[in-house]
Write an enzyme that holds these catalytic residues in place. Structure first.
Site, mmCIF file in Angstrom:
data_model
loop_
_atom_site.group_PDB
_atom_site.id
_atom_site.type_symbol
_atom_site.label_atom_id
_atom_site.label_comp_id
_atom_site.label_asym_id
_atom_site.label_seq_id
_atom_site.Cartn_x
_atom_site.Cartn_y
_atom_site.Cartn_z
ATOM 1 C CG HIS A 166 -2.139 -0.874 0.959
ATOM 2 N ND1 HIS A 166 -2.636 -1.741 1.885
ATOM 3 C CD2 HIS A 166 -2.906 -1.040 -0.137
ATOM 4 C CE1 HIS A 166 -3.657 -2.401 1.383
ATOM 5 N NE2 HIS A 166 -3.843 -1.995 0.150
ATOM 6 C CB CYS B 126 -9.226 -2.274 -9.153
ATOM 7 S SG CYS B 126 -9.673 -3.535 -7.966
HETATM 8 C C1 PEP Z 1 -5.881 -5.662 -4.753
HETATM 9 O O1 PEP Z 1 -5.794 -6.480 -3.835
HETATM 10 O O2 PEP Z 1 -5.512 -5.879 -5.907
HETATM 11 C C2 PEP Z 1 -6.442 -4.323 -4.515
HETATM 12 C C3 PEP Z 1 -6.707 -3.523 -5.515
HETATM 13 O O3 PEP Z 1 -6.662 -3.932 -3.249
HETATM 14 P P1 PEP Z 1 -5.543 -3.580 -2.178
HETATM 15 O O4 PEP Z 1 -4.287 -3.237 -2.915
HETATM 16 O O5 PEP Z 1 -6.086 -2.420 -1.417
HETATM 17 O O6 PEP Z 1 -5.436 -4.828 -1.354
#
Ligand code: PEP
Ligand code: MG
Length: 576
Positions: free
Chosen positions: A190, A499
């Site tokens: 993140h 995403c």
């Molecule tokens: C993912 O897991 O690909 C996602 C988009 O969510 P995060 O990065 O917040 O876990």
């Protein structure tokens, strides 16, 4: 001195290091000018006095209300009087010219060493009391109006930290952050995603940067090459400084409005991911056609408190109005117990723990409040609700049940809401991806979260720099899983968006389009390059390349084949 890490957000920045240590409150070292030393000492003295007052009040309350004499608080009060504590902290402030928080932290380290050397087990165990008392003083220091805080940085800094939790990131004064350097992390973690979305250079996976970088030292962060230089010499510094001008460049207006269509007229929607409501406008500047993922858990902020229904309703309503006519996809709380109880018990393995829907089974109230706010905000624009960390059909039933109960509650309360808000599932746990055919008939869209999907499919911790080279988006298992999801969804006419960070990489984005994906959501800063690649490609070329990738054995082979086959599209300039 040069430290090597993983460059996760390109660009170069030079500035003073702000070294953040994580305790009950984040503690960082600041060099204090000599004229401000008395002020630091006063802050510390006031925090100790406040702690003394609080401890006495607790002791009195226990005596009156419960009728017990709480001896333990006598011990805590005695610790406050101990010269080893206050006097020692004051002399550290004077000698080392550091802030009160850091002096207290140094005292704590010394006392811990002392206690660990003790033979007496009973005394050894008193470190808990010590931490309690010191933690209270730290909190009182942090609560003071003149306290330095991550949300109000006294200047421009390079933030050096072990890692940044979502709550710390939510608090951080990003306008004053020149760059990020962390001990932990990998490209899909993140902190890295955030740095890219703010266009701030970042290097992660440095292992021990927080101990090797002195506070206030000038450091250069080269996010392109994954290096951090401590006290770079003048020639190196001027070369690096020249590079700083490249930061935060916005795409040219004409590139922003160009449609995202392939040469053979296939439309691909590019949306933005956002962690903070203010980022929504930022995404539009990059040409996003909506928000494909709003990571709502950042609304918990540093206090890690669930925002109430009204506040959420206002936030979501403002976002959908700002982004209209485009959609805003809000992901429901993707948190684990460690994200909501500061200092509370943490799971040994949070990525596999009581996260998101699993937490909702035990404590549904915050989820119900969020759904109420979302269904209400749905009346004001194109809102979509996305459930993360779904592991299969039984989770889906849980979600649909809670949604129905929430709708009934709103009806009963006579509160208007949108009954037809599209509901989507994040496919990021392999068991959900492999049951996509069972899930598809009951929802309006899928969003594949490749960041987690890859970590779970390949058993590679996305936050651990030691295994980051094994984190392979182009691994055949990843591509076959996505292909399976796209096919299962197509049978039921369910659109699939991607995403995760795969969508932000032009080569991987083209491969996804070749596999049949028509919506990609990414850090807004990545949109111009992905759009240029899509506009220079044709589905007639992408489809066979994607099909070929499904029969190759390794990520290297797949990468080499794609770079060869798609070379023309990948070298197109960003504004074409
Ligand atoms: C993912 O897991 O690909 C996602 C988009 O969510 P995060 O990065 O917040 O876990
Ligand atoms: Mg995820």
């Amino acid at each position: 001195m040069k430290l090597d890490g993983i460059g996760v957000s390109p660009g170069i920045a030079v500035g003073p290091a702000l070294v953040v240590e994580r305790e009950a409150v984040p503690v960082f070292r600041l060099l204090v000018p000599p004229e401000a030393i008395d002020c630091e000492i006063q802050r510390l003295t006031r925090a100790v006095e406040a702690s003394r007052g609080q401890l006495k009040a607790i002791k009195e309350r226990l005596r009156h209300e419960v009728g017990v004499h709480a001896y333990i608080f006598d011990a805590h009060l005695l610790m406050l009087e101990d010269p080893l504590l206050l006097d020692r902290a004051v002399s550290i402030i004077r000698q080392e010219l550091v802030n009160a928080e850091w002096a207290l932290r140094t005292v704590s380290d010394h006392l811990h060493e002392l206690f660990e050397g003790l033979r007496d087990e009973y005394l050894k165990e008193r470190t808990t009391d010590l931490d309690d008392v010191l933690g209270r003083i730290q909190l009182n220091l942090g609560g003071a109006p003149d306290a330095p805080s991550l949300s109000k940085l006294p200047g421009q800094f390079v933030v050096v930290a072990v890692d940044l939790t979502p709550s710390e990131a939510a608090e951080l004064d990003w306008e004053h952050v020149l760059a990020i350097a962390t001990d932990a992390g990998s490209p899909s973690h993140h902190t890295s995603i955030l740095a890219r979305s703010f266009g701030i250079p970042a290097v992660v996976g440095l292992h021990d940067a927080t101990t090797r970088i002195p506070p206030g030292a000038t450091i250069a962060v080269d996010g392109t090459h994954g290096a951090v230089v401590i006290e770079p010499g003048e020639p190196a510094l001027s070369a690096l400084r020249a590079g700083q001008a490249e930061r935060r460049e916005r795409p040219r207006a004409e590139a922003r409005v160009l449609p995202c269509v392939t040469r053979d007229a296939v439309r691909v929607s590019l949306l933005g991911n956002a962690e903070f409501p203010e980022e929504a406008g930022h995404a539009l500047e990059y040409g996003a056609e909506g928000i494909g993922l709003f990571r709502s858990e950042y609304l918990l902020g540093r206090a890690r408190r669930w925002p109430d229904e009204e506040r959420q309703y206002e936030v979501y309503r403002r976002m959908v109005e700002q982004i209209a006519p485009h959609p805003v996809t809000v992901r429901t709380w993707d948190v684990g117990p460690e994200d909501i109880v500061p200092g509370g018990p943490t799971s040994a393995n949070p990525a596999l723990g009581e996260r998101a829907l699993r937490l909702m089974r035990r404590a549904p109230e915050p989820f119900r409040a969020q759904l109420r706010a979302l269904l209400r905000a749905g009346r004001h624009g194109a809102l979509r609700i996305l459930f993360p960390f779904v592991s299969g059909p039984s989770d889906l039933r849980l979600v649909l049940g809670l949604l129905e109960l929430t709708r009934e509650g709103l009806r009963r309360d006579g509160i208007p809401f949108a009954a037809d808000v599209p509901i989507g599932l994040m496919l990021e746990v392999p068991s959900a991806a492999f049951t996509a055919d069972l899930l598809a008939p009951h929802v309006q869209f899928f969003a594949v979260g490749t960041n987690d999907l890859i970590q779970y499919l390949l058993a590679v911790d996305r936050a651990d720099p030691r295994v980051s080279s094994l984190y392979e988006p182009l691994h055949p298992a990843v591509l076959r899983t996505i292909d399976g999801v796209v096919r299962a969804a197509a049978v039921h006419g369910v659109p699939v968006s991607i995403c995760g960070e795969m969508a932000a990489d032009p080569l991987q984005a083209l491969l996804l389009v070749g596999l049949g994906v028509r919506e990609l959501s990414m850090s807004p800063a990545a949109i111009p390059a992905v759009k240029a690649a899509v506009r220079a490609a044709s589905v007639a070329r992408l489809e066979p390349a994607a099909r070929a990738s499904l029969s190759l054995a390794t990520a290297e082979e797949i990468g080499a084949m794609l770079r060869r086959e798609l070379a023309e599209a990948l070298t197109a300039p960003a504004s074409s």
